[in-house]
Design a protein around this motif. Structure first.
Motif, PDB file in Angstrom:
ATOM      1  N   TYR A   1      27.429  72.877  28.889  1.00 17.49           N
ATOM      2  CA  TYR A   1      27.446  71.813  27.894  1.00 17.49           C
ATOM      3  C   TYR A   1      26.303  71.852  26.884  1.00 17.49           C
ATOM      4  O   TYR A   1      26.411  71.268  25.814  1.00 17.49           O
ATOM      5  CB  TYR A   1      27.452  70.450  28.587  1.00 17.49           C
ATOM      6  CG  TYR A   1      28.750  70.185  29.302  1.00 17.49           C
ATOM      7  CD1 TYR A   1      29.850  69.705  28.620  1.00 17.49           C
ATOM      8  CD2 TYR A   1      28.877  70.469  30.655  1.00 17.49           C
ATOM      9  CE1 TYR A   1      31.057  69.485  29.273  1.00 17.49           C
ATOM     10  CE2 TYR A   1      30.069  70.259  31.315  1.00 17.49           C
ATOM     11  CZ  TYR A   1      31.150  69.758  30.619  1.00 17.49           C
ATOM     12  OH  TYR A   1      32.332  69.555  31.265  1.00 17.49           O
TER      13      TYR A   1
ATOM     14  N   PHE B   1      31.691  72.477  22.612  1.00 19.61           N
ATOM     15  CA  PHE B   1      32.445  71.962  23.747  1.00 19.61           C
ATOM     16  C   PHE B   1      32.546  70.434  23.668  1.00 19.61           C
ATOM     17  O   PHE B   1      33.580  69.831  23.925  1.00 19.61           O
ATOM     18  CB  PHE B   1      31.709  72.367  25.031  1.00 19.61           C
ATOM     19  CG  PHE B   1      32.608  72.520  26.217  1.00 19.61           C
ATOM     20  CD1 PHE B   1      33.902  72.062  26.206  1.00 19.61           C
ATOM     21  CD2 PHE B   1      32.118  73.138  27.353  1.00 19.61           C
ATOM     22  CE1 PHE B   1      34.713  72.216  27.312  1.00 19.61           C
ATOM     23  CE2 PHE B   1      32.921  73.298  28.467  1.00 19.61           C
ATOM     24  CZ  PHE B   1      34.220  72.826  28.446  1.00 19.61           C
TER      25      PHE B   1
ATOM     26  N   LYS C   1      36.783  74.363  30.396  1.00 19.19           N
ATOM     27  CA  LYS C   1      36.679  72.917  30.598  1.00 19.19           C
ATOM     28  C   LYS C   1      37.598  72.441  31.714  1.00 19.19           C
ATOM     29  O   LYS C   1      37.200  71.638  32.571  1.00 19.19           O
ATOM     30  CB  LYS C   1      37.010  72.184  29.305  1.00 19.19           C
ATOM     31  CG  LYS C   1      36.947  70.660  29.426  1.00 19.19           C
ATOM     32  CD  LYS C   1      37.306  69.994  28.115  1.00 19.19           C
ATOM     33  CE  LYS C   1      37.267  68.478  28.247  1.00 19.19           C
ATOM     34  NZ  LYS C   1      37.619  67.803  26.977  1.00 19.19           N
TER      35      LYS C   1
ATOM     36  N   THR D   1      36.216  70.876  35.218  1.00 23.25           N
ATOM     37  CA  THR D   1      36.525  69.471  35.490  1.00 23.25           C
ATOM     38  C   THR D   1      37.178  69.283  36.847  1.00 23.25           C
ATOM     39  O   THR D   1      36.749  68.452  37.655  1.00 23.25           O
ATOM     40  CB  THR D   1      37.451  68.908  34.398  1.00 23.25           C
ATOM     41  OG1 THR D   1      36.789  68.998  33.129  1.00 23.25           O
ATOM     42  CG2 THR D   1      37.812  67.457  34.677  1.00 23.25           C
TER      43      THR D   1
END
Length: 274
Positions: free
Chosen positions: A170, A176, A244, A248
């Protein structure tokens, strides 16, 4: 909502998302393609407890004409997933033209994937090559004290490493954070299915779909391997979406960012890639 509106609800077929469409009659009922025939049903049966959305049109016919068109086809039994589905019907009622966006993506991507995936003998050959390659990398790259120790357990227990991989994901990739949360579709692939596989814990299927998606993005699905130029020129947005999703739903255990952090942790340097 009002009389003659093109309405739709979001549904799932297993893990595959889709939208179901119909026409609001304005009297608490809707006309839709049920999958077998076109019929009029109570609006509550159409929605099945889901939120009902209205599709917006820049130009469409007046509500009376829309309803006349819809009622003229009640009883029709010519449903076809690709050429004559519920969205085709609703669009035809509104503007006199039958067209459907949802059959393009992600359904066709999914059909392509299963056609690719079911080539068992060839797929197993490539899987064996990949397994051998990964085994060599493990022996060379990860000199762990306990060779039977699970790498996922190491990642879970090592809070500092998890924090570092999070920062890599990040902080180094500021773009992002600018990515829209629901932006899962690029001009190359629809990643909605990948999201649903990961969300429901279908890890092997998600891994195979990721491999297939990446090959398809660079037009290498028939060759089933990447050239250095394919990796160097891999689209940035597709890379970020895949990373991502894996970060996640694996609680930051898996993803390209994690792999990069592991690679750098053991002193390796990227060569020929930006």
């Amino acid at each position: 909502m009002g009389k003659g509106d093109h309405i739709y609800v979001e549904r799932y077929y297993g893990f595959v998302p889709y939208t179901h469409h119909g026409i609001d009659c304005g009297d608490g009922k809707a006309i839709h393609y049920s999958g077998t025939d076109i019929c009029k049903i109570p609006l509550k049966d159409f929605s099945q407890g889901q939120k009902v959305y209205v599709k917006q049109y820049n130009n469409s016919d007046v509500s009376d004409i829309v309803i006349m068109r819809a009622e003229s086809r009640i009883g029709e039994r010519n449903y076809h997933l690709v050429f004559n589905n519920c969205e085709h019907f609703a669009n035809w009622c509104k503007i006199g033209k039958d067209e459907s966006e949802q059959v393009i993506k992600p359904i066709l991507d999914l059909l392509d994937f299963f056609n690719w995936r079911l080539q068992d003998q060839e797929r197993q050959y490539y899987k064996n090559l990949i397994d051998k390659h990964n085994e060599i990398l493990r022996k060379v790259s990860y000199p762990l004290n306990n060779e039977h120790q699970d790498i996922s357990k190491i990642l879970k227990d090592n809070a500092a490493f998890k924090q570092n991989s999070y920062q890599v994901a990040y902080q180094e990739q500021s773009d992002f954070l600018q990515l829209e949360e629901n932006s899962l579709v690029t001009d190359k692939f629809d990643y909605t299915i990948l999201q649903n596989l990961l969300e429901n814990g279908f890890w092997q299927e998600a891994d195979e779909l990721t491999f297939y998606a990446m090959l398809k993005v660079v037009n290498r699905e028939n060759d089933r391997y990447f050239r250095p130029v394919d990796i160097s020129n891999f689209p940035y947005k597709d890379l970020l979406i895949i990373d991502k999703l894996w970060l996640t739903f694996s609680q930051e255990l898996f993803g390209f960012s994690v792999q990069k952090a592991i690679y750098q942790r053991y002193g390796f340097v990227f060569i020929g890639c930006n």
